[in-house]
Design an enzyme around this catalytic site. Structure first.
Site, PDB file in Angstrom:
ATOM      1  CE  LYS A  22      45.614 -25.878  52.118  1.00 48.19           C
ATOM      2  NZ  LYS A  22      46.987 -25.438  52.379  1.00 48.19           N
ATOM      3  CG  ASN A  23      46.438 -22.138  50.697  1.00 47.70           C
ATOM      4  OD1 ASN A  23      46.538 -22.809  51.728  1.00 47.70           O
ATOM      5  ND2 ASN A  23      46.966 -22.517  49.554  1.00 47.70           N
ATOM      6  NE  ARG A  92      57.052 -24.302  53.915  1.00 43.57           N
ATOM      7  CZ  ARG A  92      58.317 -24.031  54.166  1.00 43.57           C
ATOM      8  NH1 ARG A  92      59.119 -24.985  54.548  1.00 43.57           N
ATOM      9  NH2 ARG A  92      58.782 -22.808  54.030  1.00 43.57           N
ATOM     10  CB  CYS A 116      58.531 -28.573  52.170  1.00 41.88           C
ATOM     11  SG  CYS A 116      56.884 -28.765  51.559  1.00 41.88           S
ATOM     12  NE  ARG A 121      56.539 -24.355  50.544  1.00 38.87           N
ATOM     13  CZ  ARG A 121      55.295 -24.666  50.923  1.00 38.87           C
ATOM     14  NH1 ARG A 121      54.993 -25.897  51.214  1.00 38.87           N
ATOM     15  NH2 ARG A 121      54.393 -23.724  51.018  1.00 38.87           N
ATOM     16  CG  ASP A 304      48.785 -24.789  45.474  1.00 43.70           C
ATOM     17  OD1 ASP A 304      49.924 -25.273  45.565  1.00 43.70           O
ATOM     18  OD2 ASP A 304      48.338 -23.947  46.286  1.00 43.70           O
ATOM     19  CB  VAL A 326      55.759 -21.670  41.745  1.00 47.49           C
ATOM     20  CG1 VAL A 326      55.591 -21.100  43.157  1.00 47.49           C
ATOM     21  CG2 VAL A 326      54.992 -20.808  40.741  1.00 47.49           C
ATOM     22  NE  ARG A 396      48.906 -30.603  55.884  1.00 44.82           N
ATOM     23  CZ  ARG A 396      49.923 -29.968  55.341  1.00 44.82           C
ATOM     24  NH1 ARG A 396      50.696 -30.566  54.491  1.00 44.82           N
ATOM     25  NH2 ARG A 396      50.161 -28.721  55.656  1.00 44.82           N
TER      26      ARG A 396
HETATM   27  C1  EPZ Z   1      51.603 -20.565  49.367  1.00 42.90           C
HETATM   28  O1  EPZ Z   1      52.769 -21.119  49.927  1.00 42.90           O
HETATM   29  C2  EPZ Z   1      50.520 -21.607  49.502  1.00 42.90           C
HETATM   30  N1  EPZ Z   1      50.311 -21.897  50.898  1.00 42.90           N
HETATM   31  C3  EPZ Z   1      50.917 -22.856  48.727  1.00 42.90           C
HETATM   32  O2  EPZ Z   1      49.846 -23.778  48.793  1.00 42.90           O
HETATM   33  C4  EPZ Z   1      51.168 -22.483  47.270  1.00 42.90           C
HETATM   34  O3  EPZ Z   1      51.647 -23.610  46.577  1.00 42.90           O
HETATM   35  C5  EPZ Z   1      52.196 -21.356  47.175  1.00 42.90           C
HETATM   36  O4  EPZ Z   1      51.792 -20.244  47.997  1.00 42.90           O
HETATM   37  C6  EPZ Z   1      52.405 -20.836  45.763  1.00 42.90           C
HETATM   38  O5  EPZ Z   1      51.194 -20.431  45.240  1.00 42.90           O
HETATM   39  C7  EPZ Z   1      49.513 -21.095  51.624  1.00 42.90           C
HETATM   40  O6  EPZ Z   1      48.967 -20.109  51.149  1.00 42.90           O
HETATM   41  C8  EPZ Z   1      49.290 -21.475  53.029  1.00 42.90           C
HETATM   42  P1  EPZ Z   1      55.552 -18.849  48.326  1.00 42.90           P
HETATM   43  P2  EPZ Z   1      54.032 -20.196  50.251  1.00 42.90           P
HETATM   44  O7  EPZ Z   1      56.227 -18.204  49.488  1.00 42.90           O
HETATM   45  O8  EPZ Z   1      53.562 -18.853  50.657  1.00 42.90           O
HETATM   46  C9  EPZ Z   1      60.201 -18.983  47.196  1.00 42.90           C
HETATM   47  C10 EPZ Z   1      48.864 -25.892  49.133  1.00 42.90           C
HETATM   48  O9  EPZ Z   1      48.967 -27.025  48.608  1.00 42.90           O
HETATM   49  N2  EPZ Z   1      60.421 -18.209  48.437  1.00 42.90           N
HETATM   50  O10 EPZ Z   1      54.713 -18.016  47.452  1.00 42.90           O
HETATM   51  O11 EPZ Z   1      54.904 -20.952  51.177  1.00 42.90           O
HETATM   52  C11 EPZ Z   1      59.743 -20.409  47.510  1.00 42.90           C
HETATM   53  O12 EPZ Z   1      60.814 -21.254  47.806  1.00 42.90           O
HETATM   54  C12 EPZ Z   1      50.092 -25.066  49.381  1.00 42.90           C
HETATM   55  O13 EPZ Z   1      47.781 -25.418  49.512  1.00 42.90           O
HETATM   56  C13 EPZ Z   1      61.696 -17.787  48.755  1.00 42.90           C
HETATM   57  O14 EPZ Z   1      62.660 -18.049  48.030  1.00 42.90           O
HETATM   58  O15 EPZ Z   1      54.696 -20.096  48.841  1.00 42.90           O
HETATM   59  C14 EPZ Z   1      59.005 -20.784  46.257  1.00 42.90           C
HETATM   60  O16 EPZ Z   1      59.914 -21.218  45.280  1.00 42.90           O
HETATM   61  C15 EPZ Z   1      51.349 -25.761  49.022  1.00 42.90           C
HETATM   62  N3  EPZ Z   1      61.883 -17.078  49.918  1.00 42.90           N
HETATM   63  C16 EPZ Z   1      58.383 -19.466  45.803  1.00 42.90           C
HETATM   64  O17 EPZ Z   1      59.115 -18.437  46.503  1.00 42.90           O
HETATM   65  C17 EPZ Z   1      60.868 -16.767  50.739  1.00 42.90           C
HETATM   66  O18 EPZ Z   1      61.099 -16.127  51.769  1.00 42.90           O
HETATM   67  C18 EPZ Z   1      56.900 -19.309  46.134  1.00 42.90           C
HETATM   68  O19 EPZ Z   1      56.661 -19.582  47.497  1.00 42.90           O
HETATM   69  C19 EPZ Z   1      59.573 -17.201  50.405  1.00 42.90           C
HETATM   70  C20 EPZ Z   1      59.371 -17.913  49.241  1.00 42.90           C
END
Ligand code: EPZ
Length: 429
Positions: A22-23, A92, A116, A121, A304, A326, A396
């Protein structure tokens, strides 16, 4: 709302096939925005998030035709540069249209996703990177408004290796003027898969899968065909399901190298894990022992997979410390597992899980995608019936999960409810 009912205690046995990731599929579909040629993407999972992305791309002006697990798409003209709140708040990952829209059409208006279930996030790193590439970015009335007649190559160092942030910036840089270097990027296999697809389309990208990605901008991208990589989280979920039931399961059509952090922990817990080119077999002949788990960006243990591993630790021998690094407070599954008799104490980003010999089936509520997967894993081992409400979270990201697990001998069934729920404000992962 549909429910899933699991009668626990069946030992899982046999082969199970993994769907496409999916991702990986979500950003790959979004990248249609970057050029006019026809793209055919196969092994796309039939899950609700993918349907939502298709809907969003249609609003923006793409034609998206889905036939089974194959998606044929094209975007010749822009109909709207706005990703509306109604869609973004249900998913998201919609934010990954921001970079491509801005790069090809010079403007993007994307709703801020809001909070969320798994944490606040923010998307500040996406925005800062685009600003470094010359975009003017404002946030007004809940929307990100970004403009740039043509983005310019830049040197960007991310504060954190954000997954969708890396994807957004990498896609934006494909059409920027000059070279972009992004440091401290995410190294997830989904990033590598997206880069592979973009390269087939004529993008010049080097370094995907390492800490630094270099992108040399080109004028436009062409069409291409691509097969999405297997879903490592789905595969890991089935391995956890096999382990908790003392089963013997071969997870097929996966990439064992993407699962190393998970298989290492399962081995440490006492499971017998054997890998071949495209499958992983897990046998658990005795009660597993507790192991400590700390989530990290890839190649570390995936956040995840944390809920599914926690479910397993609930019945392991000994005490396990699970640390989430994370997302802040991604422990929303804990109160539900406690309803099933789990012994878990949470202190900030640590959960201390003391294994019990038997969970007991209970009515529980899914609260996000992976938390729901954790409840499914727990339910498979619990005594009696576990009734999981709000199954739309699972839908989802998991394709036909109850059918696939039934194929391994699980007593799991879906009970259709009174129509689909309004997903708004419920699922946003
Ligand atoms: C991706 O989300 C995945 N989603 C998530 O999968 C996954 O849990 C996550 O990466 C971590 O591996 C998709 O790929 C669609 P991040 P993403 O930006 O990109 C902080 C699932 O269940 N951060 O890597 O949104 C954030 O708050 C989902 O399939 C900032 O501070 O995750 C978090 O603490 C859930 N500022 C950390 O980084 C930013 O601008 C990682 O988030 C962006 C992120």
């Amino acid at each position: 709302m549909d429910k899933i009912i699991i009668t626990g205690g069946r030992r899982l046995q046999g082969d199970i096939k993994v769907s496409g990731a999916k991702n990986a599929a979500l950003p790959i579909l979004a990248s249609v925005i970057l050029g006019g040629g026809e793209c055919t993407v196969t092994n796309v999972p039939r899950v609700v998030d993918v349907f939502t992305m298709g809907k969003l791309l249609g609003i923006l002006g793409a034609t998206v035709k889905t036939e089974g697990n194959r998606v044929v798409m094209k975007m010749d003209a822009l109909r709207s540069s706005e990703a509306p709140y109604d869609l973004v708040r249900t998913m998201r990952a919609s934010v990954v249209v921001l970079g491509p829209l801005l790069a090809r059409w010079g403007e993007a208006i994307v709703s801020l996703p809001g909070g969320c279930a798994i944490g606040s996030r923010p998307v500040n790193l996406h925005l800062a990177g685009l600003e470094q590439m010359g975009a003017t970015v404002t946030v007004e009335h809940g929307y990100i408004k970004a403009k740039a007649p043509r983005l310019k190559g830049a040197r960007i160092c991310l504060d954190f290796p954000t997954v969708t942030g890396t994807e957004n910036l990498m896609m934006a840089a494909c059409l920027a003027d000059g070279t972009t270097v992004i440091e401290n990027v995410a190294k997830e296999p989904e990033i590598v898969d997206l880069a592979a697809f973009l390269v087939k389309r004529g993008a010049r990208i080097a370094g995907a899968g390492t800490d630094m990605i270099t992108i040399e901008g080109v004028k436009e991208l062409r069409g291409a065909d691509h097969e999405v990589i297997p879903d490592r989280i789905e595969a890991g979920t089935y391995l956890a399901a096999a382990a908790i039931t003392g089963g013997d399961v071969c997870v097929k059509d996966c990439r064992p190298q993407h699962l190393e952090a998970v298989t290492a922990k399962l081995r440490e817990a006492g499971a017998e894990v054997t890998e071949s080119k495209e499958s992983v077999r897990l046998k658990a002949s005795k009660r597993l022992k507790s192991v400590d788990v700390k989530t990290y960006p890839y190649p570390g243990f995936a956040t995840d997979m944390q809920a599914q591993m926690m479910a397993l630790m609930c019945v392991a021998q000994g005490t396990s410390v699970i640390t989430e690094t994370v997302f802040e407070g991604r422990f929303i599954h804990v109160p539900e597992l406690q309803r099933m008799g789990a012994n878990i104490k949470v202190d900030g980003s640590h959960a201390v899980v003391t294994g019990t010999t038997q969970l007991s089936g209970a009515a529980v509520m899914a609260s996000d995608l992976r938390a729901s997967a954790g409840l499914v894993v727990a339910g498979l081992a619990a005594e009696g019936d576990t009734e999981i409400a709000r199954v739309y979270h699972l839908d989802r990201g998991y394709e036909r999960i109850e059918e696939k697990l039934s194929g391994l001998g699980a007593a799991i069934r879906r009970v259709p409810g009174m129509g689909q729920p309004n997903q708004i404000a419920k699922g946003r992962a």
